[in-house]
Design an enzyme around this catalytic site. Structure first.
Site, short mmCIF file in Angstrom:
data_model
loop_
_atom_site.label_atom_id
_atom_site.label_comp_id
_atom_site.label_asym_id
_atom_site.label_seq_id
_atom_site.Cartn_x
_atom_site.Cartn_y
_atom_site.Cartn_z
N HIS A 121 0.86 -1.19 0.00
CA HIS A 121 0.00 0.00 0.00
C HIS A 121 0.89 1.23 0.00
O HIS A 121 1.94 1.23 0.62
CB HIS A 121 -0.90 0.00 1.25
CG HIS A 121 -2.08 0.90 1.10
ND1 HIS A 121 -2.02 2.24 1.41
CD2 HIS A 121 -3.33 0.67 0.67
CE1 HIS A 121 -3.20 2.78 1.17
NE2 HIS A 121 -4.01 1.85 0.72
N ASP A 146 -8.02 -5.23 0.09
CA ASP A 146 -8.50 -6.01 -1.05
C ASP A 146 -8.12 -7.47 -1.01
O ASP A 146 -8.62 -8.27 -1.79
CB ASP A 146 -7.96 -5.40 -2.35
CG ASP A 146 -8.54 -4.04 -2.58
OD1 ASP A 146 -9.74 -3.89 -2.32
OD2 ASP A 146 -7.81 -3.14 -3.01
#
Ligand code: CMC
Length: 427
Positions: free
Chosen positions: A305, A362
């Site tokens: 991320h 996700d």
């Protein structure tokens, strides 16, 4: 930190104020820098740039903290519900019981869409990706709701915000139904926001649809987890589009377009596809090796991320939610075992440890959504549905910010300098 930052350029010294927020890194205010020095800053991907002030969401990526208006995401996911979180993001405070009733009532009253929108859907091919449909129909709302497109009128802004939050589930369900060739279902306002969405998606007009409370709660939690995430790519897109004075429906359509990409909202679809491709736990090392290979473009989807250099707090809730949904639906999908094993192996691998690559939201969301019955093509649509409140809250904040200007980044030009035009027959 000191209250001024010093810059030396071409033998001259300059000072720039350092601003502090309530929490988080200080920022160097370089607004006057170009005027004073003639130089720009260079920051592709805005990795060191605060593009705005905001009171909505705070992330500490190193510690894995996500706060909405000061409330930790884990606590909101456990104790709150999506309507409450929408109120919190839009208005700054958790609602009282009366305020929540009033807010839920207002959103519920806006769930229907203009009847002519159904005709608009029919212009799409049946095999159109539902995100393609969403980009189109959400932008098209500006042609249907002219009475809420004046961005300078706070009442119109509020109505547009409510309309967008309320109509998004209806449009998302219509996009799904269209791909199946099934009739659209009108909203049933006796149901909750999330229950209504489940019915419009999985129900048919010919039969009653009973909302499963465990799935309703899981879905509501997924919406909470995706509701806002500070100045990410799609939110920045919404703000940038809105900075020119564009109407809110057009701005949210721009956000949807940005969210579609596999590095952003499309990652949940990509993560589940990857887990299915891996298929069995014995093939995991092969994929980890590929992810580490500099000459292979493959990345572990759902890992890493831009901001989180620690476990994404949303992934923790997601993992728990997978267990609840699987237990309720009595699912025994090997993909969950692959996900758990892959996570464990990667978290103990020096490559991922050194680069601080952890599972993000996700990684598990696709597994749950698939168990609930959504095809992968709908995953990003669900993300867009939930993120709409965040986009709208950030858009409203931008419009009312006295520092707001049209977004206009500059560049480091590396193309040819001025040259003479040569006619085609002389080239
Ligand atoms: N698998 C393998 N290596 C990776 C991965 C990954 N998933 N992510 C980053 N790296 C490596 C990358 O190769 C680079 O290595 P090196 O320094 O040797 O060149 C290093 O880690 C830093 O990567 P980066 O691309 O510079 O980092 P970033 O902060 O720009 O990218 C990211 C963040 C999310 C785009 C990236 O981690 C990625 O592509 N992840 C997979 C896609 C994904 O899951 N996206 C969902 C993001 S969360 C949902 C949301 O909030 O929208």
């Amino acid at each position: 930190m000191s209250d001024a930052a010093k810059l030396s350029l071409d033998g001259k010294d300059f000072e720039y104020p350092v601003l502090s927020g309530t929490i988080g890194p200080d920022v160097v205010d370089i607004r006057k820098m170009y005027g004073q020095t003639g130089a720009f800053t260079y920051d592709p991907g805005f990795t060191s740039t605060a593009s705005c002030r905001s009171e909505i969401t705070y992330i500490d990526g190193d510690e894995g903290v996500l706060l909405h208006r000061g409330y930790p995401i884990g606590e909101l996911a456990e104790k709150s519900n999506f309507m409450e979180v929408c109120h919190l993001l839009l208005n700054g405070e958790l609602p009282t019981a009366d305020e929540l009733d009033a807010f839920t009532g207002t959103i519920t009253r806006h769930t229907m869409v203009h009847e002519q929108l159904a005709t608009f859907f029919r212009g799409f091919r049946r095999d159109a990706h539902p995100m393609a449909i969403m980009c189109g129909v959400v932008g098209a709302l500006s042609a249907f709701y002219h009475d809420s497109t004046d961005v300078h009128d706070p009442v119109q802004r509020t109505i547009a915000s409510h309309r967008l939050i309320a109509k998004m589930p209806t449009l998302a369900a219509m996009a799904y139904k269209y791909s199946l060739g099934q009739p659209f279902l009108y909203p049933d306002n006796s149901l909750s926001y999330t229950g209504n969405f489940l019915r419009m998606t999985f129900g048919v007009p010919a039969e009653p649809y009973v909302v499963n409370p465990v799935i309703e709660r899981a879905m509501d939690r997924i919406f909470i987890l995706h509701a806002d995430h500070e100045q990410n790519a799609s939110t920045s897109t919404v703000r940038l589009a809105g900075s020119s004075g564009a109407n809110p429906f057009a701005c949210i359509a721009a956000g949807i377009a940005c969210l579609w990409g596999p590095a952003h909202g499309g990652a949940n679809e990509a993560a589940l596809n990857m887990l299915r491709e891996i298929g069995t736990v014995d093939r995991i090392p092969e994929y980890i090796a590929r992810a580490k290979d500099k000459n292979d473009p493959f990345r572990l989807m759902g890992f890493g991320h831009r901001v989180y250099k620690n476990y994404d707090p949303r992934a923790t809730v997601m993992q728990q939610t997978v267990r609840e949904v699987f237990a309720e639906l009595k699912v025994n999908d090997p993909v969950f075992d692959v996900a758990l094993q892959l996570e464990e192996l990667a978290l103990n691998d020096p490559y991922f440890v050194e680069k601080k690559l952890f599972p993000n939201v996700d990684f598990y969301s696709g597994v749950i959504l698939s168990a609930i019955g959504f095809p992968t093509s709908m995953f990003t649509v669900l993300f867009a549905l939930a993120r709409t409140v965040g986009w709208v809250a950030q858009w409203n904040e931008m419009i009312t910010d006295p520092d707001q200007k049209i977004g206009r980044p500059r560049q480091l030009y590396t193309g040819p300098t001025q040259r003479e035009y040569v006619p085609a027959d002389k080239r």
